[in-house]
Design a protein around this motif. Sequence first.
Motif, mmCIF file in Angstrom:
data_model
loop_
_atom_site.group_PDB
_atom_site.id
_atom_site.type_symbol
_atom_site.label_atom_id
_atom_site.label_comp_id
_atom_site.label_asym_id
_atom_site.label_seq_id
_atom_site.Cartn_x
_atom_site.Cartn_y
_atom_site.Cartn_z
ATOM 1 N N MET A 274 16.707 39.552 -2.621
ATOM 2 C CA MET A 274 17.050 38.221 -2.111
ATOM 3 C C MET A 274 18.143 38.349 -1.049
ATOM 4 S SD MET A 274 16.102 35.105 -3.230
ATOM 5 C CE MET A 274 16.630 33.640 -2.358
ATOM 6 N N ALA A 276 18.164 36.501 1.714
ATOM 7 C CA ALA A 276 18.317 35.229 2.428
ATOM 8 C C ALA A 276 19.670 34.606 2.085
ATOM 9 C CB ALA A 276 17.192 34.279 2.032
ATOM 10 N N VAL A 278 20.898 31.452 1.267
ATOM 11 C CA VAL A 278 20.368 30.137 0.851
ATOM 12 C C VAL A 278 21.484 29.100 0.971
ATOM 13 C CG1 VAL A 278 19.246 28.874 -1.025
ATOM 14 C CG2 VAL A 278 18.879 31.347 -0.790
ATOM 15 N N ALA A 279 21.186 27.994 1.633
ATOM 16 C CA ALA A 279 22.198 26.943 1.768
ATOM 17 C C ALA A 279 22.506 26.378 0.385
ATOM 18 C CB ALA A 279 21.667 25.847 2.678
ATOM 19 N N PRO A 308 18.623 24.244 -5.639
ATOM 20 C CA PRO A 308 18.442 25.065 -6.845
ATOM 21 C C PRO A 308 18.899 26.487 -6.563
ATOM 22 C CG PRO A 308 16.347 24.713 -5.734
ATOM 23 C CD PRO A 308 17.359 23.862 -5.019
ATOM 24 N N ILE A 310 17.920 29.985 -6.543
ATOM 25 C CA ILE A 310 16.588 30.605 -6.583
ATOM 26 C C ILE A 310 16.558 31.760 -7.568
ATOM 27 C CG2 ILE A 310 14.848 31.819 -5.214
ATOM 28 C CD1 ILE A 310 15.709 30.112 -2.809
ATOM 29 N N PHE A 326 22.323 39.510 -2.911
ATOM 30 C CA PHE A 326 23.369 39.835 -1.946
ATOM 31 C C PHE A 326 24.539 38.888 -2.183
ATOM 32 C CE2 PHE A 326 22.153 42.815 1.465
ATOM 33 C CZ PHE A 326 20.892 43.147 1.004
ATOM 34 N N LYS A 344 23.897 35.569 -12.346
ATOM 35 C CA LYS A 344 22.492 35.494 -11.895
ATOM 36 C C LYS A 344 21.600 36.509 -12.603
ATOM 37 C CE LYS A 344 24.038 33.798 -7.403
ATOM 38 N NZ LYS A 344 23.404 32.760 -6.592
HETATM 39 O O1 C5P Z 1 25.215 31.984 -2.260
HETATM 40 P P1 C5P Z 1 25.555 33.065 -3.251
HETATM 41 O O2 C5P Z 1 26.757 33.847 -2.891
HETATM 42 O O3 C5P Z 1 25.539 32.565 -4.672
HETATM 43 O O4 C5P Z 1 24.340 34.097 -3.094
HETATM 44 C C1 C5P Z 1 24.245 35.254 -3.871
HETATM 45 C C2 C5P Z 1 22.796 35.620 -4.030
HETATM 46 O O5 C5P Z 1 22.081 34.553 -4.624
HETATM 47 C C3 C5P Z 1 22.041 35.934 -2.740
HETATM 48 O O6 C5P Z 1 21.144 36.998 -3.004
HETATM 49 C C4 C5P Z 1 21.320 34.644 -2.444
HETATM 50 O O7 C5P Z 1 20.146 34.888 -1.704
HETATM 51 C C5 C5P Z 1 21.022 34.104 -3.829
HETATM 52 N N1 C5P Z 1 20.970 32.641 -3.884
HETATM 53 C C6 C5P Z 1 19.910 32.039 -4.499
HETATM 54 N N2 C5P Z 1 19.846 30.667 -4.557
HETATM 55 C C7 C5P Z 1 20.831 29.925 -4.066
HETATM 56 C C8 C5P Z 1 21.949 30.527 -3.470
HETATM 57 C C9 C5P Z 1 21.981 31.897 -3.378
HETATM 58 O O8 C5P Z 1 19.002 32.726 -4.959
HETATM 59 N N3 C5P Z 1 20.755 28.590 -4.136
#
Ligand code: C5P
Length: 403
Positions: A274, A276, A278-279, A308, A310, A326, A344
């Motif tokens: 992952m 991306a 993500v906003a 959400p 992801i 990441f 996570k």
């Molecule tokens: O934004 P964050 O620091 O929490 O992101 C950590 C990881 O979680 C990244 O791999 C990101 O792609 C993922 N992520 C996600 N869903 C989100 C926010 C981040 O899967 N809403």
Amino acid sequence: MGLENKHIAVYVTGGIAVYKAAEVVRGFIRQGAVVRVAMTQDATKFVTPLTFGALTKQPVLTDLFAGDNDQFVPHIALADWSDLAVIVPATANVIAKMATGLADDAVSTTLLATTGLKVVVPAMNEHMWDAPATTRNIATLTADGVVVMQPDTGLLAEGYSGRGRLPEPSAIVDFVQHVWAKQTGRLRGRNVMVTAGGTRERIDPVRYISNDSSGKMGYALARAAANEGANVTLISSIISLSAPDSVHVITVSGAQEMLDTMKTYFAQQDAVIMAAAVADFKPVSVAEQKIKKTADNDLMTLQLTKNPDILKTLSVDKTDQIMVGFAAETEHLLTNAQHKLIDKKLDMLIANDVSRKDIGFNADQNQVTVIRPNVEPVQLPQMTKTKLSEQLIEMIADLLPGK
Ligand code: C5P
């Protein structure tokens, strides 16, 4: 991995497309391969062995009996030396010889003695390609485990358009690299899903909220996984980068669409990476029409709601997928990253400091720390995103149970 340090024997047979074989040889060398060439006598009438000798800095095999050392068996030496053999251009004649096991010159004899992977790249007149004998021979080669690249359709040397053209040299190099990875790569037979880019959260038909993520890291990871033979699905929120042909790219916009798309493919994945950005939030509602500015209101309020998570959502349905996330941080890198790893339920978290301008978002270089449950964090040196992706894919391959 790719073709680096691989021994490639290139067999050049006589057709007008011979001149393109020089570009193919150069392409392999550019990939780090060591190339040796053998040519049929007919091929030497189109381009001299000197061309290939100069490009490869190796002697070119054209004659079984030309060696000055009568103890030396040049065709067996070349056959045994090669990791893979590429016949380019392959005439109908050499295809027929290979299909029947005929060995009457340096090329056909060496090919018969070759036990490794053989890739045939045909080029001939359309009627010769369509001839029932050629169709039969191609079917025999395929049944024998030889890989055949389909010829292109386009202008033939005869001056009319048809099927039988040699594909472009770069496409041939990509094809060979892909075939090699699929047969020998560490991720062969594995399904890997990668996400890339900052999600775009729609405000109205022409506006969105996003972030500085360029998608370079995700695309580099997708390429590195494909180079190791994985079946890669790349879920991308950007369209400006290109992925290898073998990668299945699905373009999405917002986090919700990214999640819905990932859910469709999740069950059959061996690993999910992952990358991306993500906003965290998206507008509560998307305006159907472009939002107009009004004369009486200088202030505009956009109401946002949480996206959400992801990775967390997918983890609920997780069987034995390796989950990799990441963490882009601007402070307390390791503490924040460790917390995310646990929160996570990840198998690996790649943490990078995005407050530095020379690495991370948009840059071509990155410097990361790899964090795993119950293992000391591993700080990797700064390197290109391409090199880093190769290393990370190696580390992810190490985590996959043997098949
Ligand atoms: O934004 P964050 O620091 O929490 O992101 C950590 C990881 O979680 C990244 O791999 C990101 O792609 C993922 N992520 C996600 N869903 C989100 C926010 C981040 O899967 N809403």
